[in-house]
Enzyme design. Structure first.
Site, PDB file in Angstrom:
ATOM      1  N   HIS A 208       0.916  -1.125   0.123  1.00 17.42           N
ATOM      2  CA  HIS A 208      -0.082   0.018  -0.222  1.00 17.42           C
ATOM      3  C   HIS A 208       0.651   1.322  -0.004  1.00 17.42           C
ATOM      4  O   HIS A 208       0.726   1.954   0.979  1.00 17.42           O
ATOM      5  CB  HIS A 208      -1.044   0.109   1.186  1.00 17.42           C
ATOM      6  CG  HIS A 208      -2.252  -0.957   0.768  1.00 17.42           C
ATOM      7  ND1 HIS A 208      -2.386  -2.180   1.541  1.00 17.42           N
ATOM      8  CD2 HIS A 208      -3.068  -0.685   0.188  1.00 17.42           C
ATOM      9  CE1 HIS A 208      -3.400  -2.576   1.398  1.00 17.42           C
ATOM     10  NE2 HIS A 208      -3.869  -2.029   0.219  1.00 17.42           N
ATOM     11  N   ASN A 209       1.439   1.552  -1.151  1.00 13.33           N
ATOM     12  CA  ASN A 209       2.534   2.689  -1.133  1.00 13.33           C
ATOM     13  C   ASN A 209       2.163   3.354  -2.418  1.00 13.33           C
ATOM     14  O   ASN A 209       1.042   2.978  -3.236  1.00 13.33           O
ATOM     15  CB  ASN A 209       3.862   2.100  -1.093  1.00 13.33           C
ATOM     16  CG  ASN A 209       4.241   1.255  -2.282  1.00 13.33           C
ATOM     17  OD1 ASN A 209       3.744   1.148  -3.281  1.00 13.33           O
ATOM     18  ND2 ASN A 209       4.975   0.015  -1.756  1.00 13.33           N
ATOM     19  N   SER A 210       2.769   4.367  -2.810  1.00 13.09           N
ATOM     20  CA  SER A 210       2.254   5.106  -3.989  1.00 13.09           C
ATOM     21  C   SER A 210       2.477   4.382  -5.428  1.00 13.09           C
ATOM     22  O   SER A 210       1.740   4.598  -6.260  1.00 13.09           O
ATOM     23  CB  SER A 210       2.994   6.310  -4.131  1.00 13.09           C
ATOM     24  OG  SER A 210       4.064   6.588  -4.672  1.00 13.09           O
ATOM     25  N   HIS A 212       1.296   1.301  -5.885  1.00 14.71           N
ATOM     26  CA  HIS A 212      -0.182   0.676  -5.944  1.00 14.71           C
ATOM     27  C   HIS A 212      -1.286   1.770  -6.375  1.00 14.71           C
ATOM     28  O   HIS A 212      -1.934   1.313  -7.455  1.00 14.71           O
ATOM     29  CB  HIS A 212      -0.616   0.130  -4.555  1.00 14.71           C
ATOM     30  CG  HIS A 212      -1.922   0.055  -4.571  1.00 14.71           C
ATOM     31  ND1 HIS A 212      -2.740  -1.295  -5.325  1.00 14.71           N
ATOM     32  CD2 HIS A 212      -2.966   0.107  -3.641  1.00 14.71           C
ATOM     33  CE1 HIS A 212      -3.860  -1.278  -4.990  1.00 14.71           C
ATOM     34  NE2 HIS A 212      -4.379  -0.445  -4.082  1.00 14.71           N
ATOM     35  N   HIS A 248      -6.906   6.882  -3.231  1.00 17.72           N
ATOM     36  CA  HIS A 248      -7.878   5.927  -2.690  1.00 17.72           C
ATOM     37  C   HIS A 248      -7.024   5.139  -1.471  1.00 17.72           C
ATOM     38  O   HIS A 248      -7.992   4.498  -0.558  1.00 17.72           O
ATOM     39  CB  HIS A 248      -8.181   4.934  -3.785  1.00 17.72           C
ATOM     40  CG  HIS A 248      -7.429   3.810  -4.017  1.00 17.72           C
ATOM     41  ND1 HIS A 248      -6.305   3.912  -4.561  1.00 17.72           N
ATOM     42  CD2 HIS A 248      -7.606   2.620  -3.346  1.00 17.72           C
ATOM     43  CE1 HIS A 248      -5.425   2.628  -4.705  1.00 17.72           C
ATOM     44  NE2 HIS A 248      -6.430   1.858  -3.997  1.00 17.72           N
ATOM     45  N   ASP A 249      -5.956   5.062  -1.372  1.00 10.00           N
ATOM     46  CA  ASP A 249      -5.334   4.379  -0.186  1.00 10.00           C
ATOM     47  C   ASP A 249      -4.390   5.283   0.605  1.00 10.00           C
ATOM     48  O   ASP A 249      -3.587   4.862   1.244  1.00 10.00           O
ATOM     49  CB  ASP A 249      -4.466   3.168  -0.567  1.00 10.00           C
ATOM     50  CG  ASP A 249      -5.358   2.061  -0.670  1.00 10.00           C
ATOM     51  OD1 ASP A 249      -6.246   1.963  -0.001  1.00 10.00           O
ATOM     52  OD2 ASP A 249      -5.004   0.986  -1.578  1.00 10.00           O
ATOM     53  N   ASP A 359      -8.808  -1.348  -8.411  1.00 15.53           N
ATOM     54  CA  ASP A 359      -8.074  -1.478  -7.093  1.00 15.53           C
ATOM     55  C   ASP A 359      -7.699  -3.026  -7.128  1.00 15.53           C
ATOM     56  O   ASP A 359      -6.670  -3.201  -6.184  1.00 15.53           O
ATOM     57  CB  ASP A 359      -9.342  -1.215  -6.122  1.00 15.53           C
ATOM     58  CG  ASP A 359      -8.276  -0.804  -4.720  1.00 15.53           C
ATOM     59  OD1 ASP A 359      -6.993  -0.937  -4.692  1.00 15.53           O
ATOM     60  OD2 ASP A 359      -9.175  -1.153  -3.743  1.00 15.53           O
ATOM     61  N   GLN A 413      -4.857 -16.696  -3.435  1.00 19.36           N
ATOM     62  CA  GLN A 413      -5.254 -15.974  -4.679  1.00 19.36           C
ATOM     63  C   GLN A 413      -6.289 -16.724  -5.518  1.00 19.36           C
ATOM     64  O   GLN A 413      -7.220 -15.983  -6.173  1.00 19.36           O
ATOM     65  CB  GLN A 413      -3.951 -16.145  -5.643  1.00 19.36           C
ATOM     66  CG  GLN A 413      -2.661 -15.599  -5.091  1.00 19.36           C
ATOM     67  CD  GLN A 413      -3.190 -14.085  -5.068  1.00 19.36           C
ATOM     68  OE1 GLN A 413      -3.480 -13.144  -5.728  1.00 19.36           O
ATOM     69  NE2 GLN A 413      -2.793 -13.496  -3.760  1.00 19.36           N
ATOM     70  N   PHE A 416      -9.427 -15.040  -3.822  1.00 21.07           N
ATOM     71  CA  PHE A 416      -9.301 -13.739  -4.349  1.00 21.07           C
ATOM     72  C   PHE A 416      -9.851 -13.611  -5.605  1.00 21.07           C
ATOM     73  O   PHE A 416     -10.726 -12.719  -6.014  1.00 21.07           O
ATOM     74  CB  PHE A 416      -8.117 -13.105  -4.021  1.00 21.07           C
ATOM     75  CG  PHE A 416      -7.853 -11.497  -4.473  1.00 21.07           C
ATOM     76  CD1 PHE A 416      -8.601 -10.680  -3.776  1.00 21.07           C
ATOM     77  CD2 PHE A 416      -7.021 -11.214  -5.475  1.00 21.07           C
ATOM     78  CE1 PHE A 416      -8.531  -9.296  -4.131  1.00 21.07           C
ATOM     79  CE2 PHE A 416      -6.886  -9.948  -5.979  1.00 21.07           C
ATOM     80  CZ  PHE A 416      -7.737  -8.813  -5.206  1.00 21.07           C
TER      81      PHE A 416
END
Ligand code: AMP
Ligand code: ZN
Length: 450
Positions: A208-210, A212, A248-249, A359, A413, A416
């Protein structure tokens, strides 16, 4: 024989005895008070430490007040080691960010390709480090020239941009494209805004960094240019989609909503356990936009701003996977009546679908060059939460967060794809048949045996 003490001597002894008793009492009281206090202090420290960890796992790394305390050390040292080991999204450390885990190698025994491609990647990354150059990495402009490709090399773009992929991509699709000009919005303020948003993503998180956020922007950019979807969206919608994806995150702490609720985190308290992270991403981003130097709307654009704000809020709230089934149901229930060209509600629904698809789009991409790397990153972040759960609760509560159960990566996976990704893209394809789902289908097949 009775020894007759003189009266004053008896009195002296009596006083002495009384004093000894009294002193003993006082001493023992002092002693027990001291012990009690020590016990209470210890209890208090434990309590505070526990609160620091329990109430705000999100903040506890930043807090230095417990550093050096033996109780803290024993609890936190291991966690900090793991955290300092976490790489940042900078060129120097991307080789660790993108390394493929032994766990992932085990996922598919057929898949020597994973090991091979990763070894190749590892080799090329260490070469980059050794020569201190970006050998093999193209220029930013060259990556932007191929931005229309679905399997766009996002990891390489991150390296090319020195860890600022979000600012560079947003500049390209919002400024260079002429979008902001058409809407009469300030390009300079927009750049300030997006740079500050990118800074708010945590570089020390694996997933969850930039990078993503950039990936989600890229995907929504791609999807919104598919012929049938393109016809539905106007410039205002595009702006809301791109910025919604970019923020969004924002300021994601790397833990799930459930974990924040169960650990009584201050964010969960603030948002009453409802879409905690999503509410936070929105409110922290709008706080940045509210600053004069970042606000790219002018004072006479109130209506434009109000519509933008309400669209972005809807889009980001829709990314909470707890709302996955109702949103999908809503879309499916429209059936043949679905008409986003003429019905505004349907257009909003389509936009939320685009956001959700983007997403979770990593299983719809090429496995060797893109998807396998995202799996590695998300699993590392899951395990980081699992390690913390082990410390708080004595066991790992959340599914797929236990690093000792790395053989479950394939199962994760499979679930998901089956429950989240496939139904979403199947719905999207029912409206926009131009979407090429060949990688999704092959990835679905790959994990179907798990
Ligand atoms: P977000 O937190 O907004 O990025 O929501 C997407 C969620 O989907 C993530 O938090 C993960 O829980 C989940 N997710 C995304 N990619 C994967 C993946 N490859 N495997 C498992 N879960 C994933
Ligand atoms: Zn996301």
């Amino acid at each position: 024989m009775i020894i007759d003490y003189p009266a004053d001597r008896q009195l002296n002894e009596l006083v002495l005895n009384l004093f000894t008793c009294f002193a003993g009492l006082i001493f023992s009281n002092i002693l027990s008070y001291g012990l009690e206090r020590q016990r209470r202090d210890l209890f208090q420290t434990k309590l505070e430490l526990n609160n620091a960890l329990m109430n705000s796992p999100y903040n506890f790394r930043k807090s230095s007040q417990y550093n050096g305390h033996p109780a803290f050390d024993s609890v936190a040292t291991e966690v900090s080691i793991e955290m300092s080991d976490i790489s940042t999204v900078s060129p120097d450390s991307s080789e660790t960010t993108m390394e493929i885990d032994i766990e992932l190698e085990k996922v598919d025994s057929k898949s020597n390709i994973i090991r091979k491609s990763d070894n190749d990647f590892e080799k090329s990354m260490s070469n980059i480090r050794r020569s201190s150059s970006k050998k093999g990495i193209m220029s930013i402009k060259e990556y932007l020239n191929i931005v229309d490709e679905y399997n766009w090399p996002i990891f390489e773009f991150t390296i090319a941009t020195n860890g600022k992929p979000l600012t560079q991509l947003m500049e390209h699709i919002c400024i260079t494209s002429g979008l902001l000009k058409r809407l009469n919005l300030s390009e300079m303020h927009f750049l300030n805004f997006i740079e500050n948003i990118e800074k708010g993503y945590h570089k020390d998180l694996r997933f969850h960094n930039s990078q993503h956020a950039t990936d989600v922007v890229h995907c929504i950019y791609y999807l919104s240019r598919l012929p049938k979807i393109r016809k539905v969206l106007n410039d205002e919608d595009l702006l809301a989609l791109y910025i919604g994806a970019a923020i969004h995150d924002h300021d994601h702490p790397g833990f799930s909503n459930k974990f924040l609720q169960e650990t009584n985190d201050s964010l969960a308290k603030r948002y009453n356990d409802r879409s905690v992270l999503e509410n936070h991403h929105l409110s922290s981003s709008f706080a940045i936009l509210d600053k004069k130097e970042n606000n790219f709307f002018s004072s006479n654009q109130t209506q434009l701003y109000n519509d933008f704000r309400s669209s972005v809020i809807e889009l980001v709230l829709a990314t909470d996977l707890a709302l996955h089934v109702p949103i999908l149901q809503q879309f499916k229930s429209r059936g043949a009546q679905f008409n986003p060209l003429t019905i505004n509600e349907d257009k909003n629904l389509l936009m939320r679908l685009l956001m959700k698809c983007s997403d979770v789009s990593n299983p719809t991409k090429n496995f060797e060059t893109i998807y396998s790397k995202w799996i590695n990153l998300i699993m590392k972040e899951f395990y980081r939460q699992g390690d913390l759960e082990q410390k708080y609760f004595g066991s790992v509560k959340s599914p797929f967060c236990d690093r000792k159960k790395s053989d479950e990566v394939g199962k994760c996976q499979k679930g998901f794809i089956e429950f989240i990704v496939f139904p979403l893209f199947e719905s999207l394809k029912s409206f926009e048949s131009n979407f090429n789902d060949k990688w999704l289908l092959s990835n679905r097949e790959r994990f179907s045996v798990e």
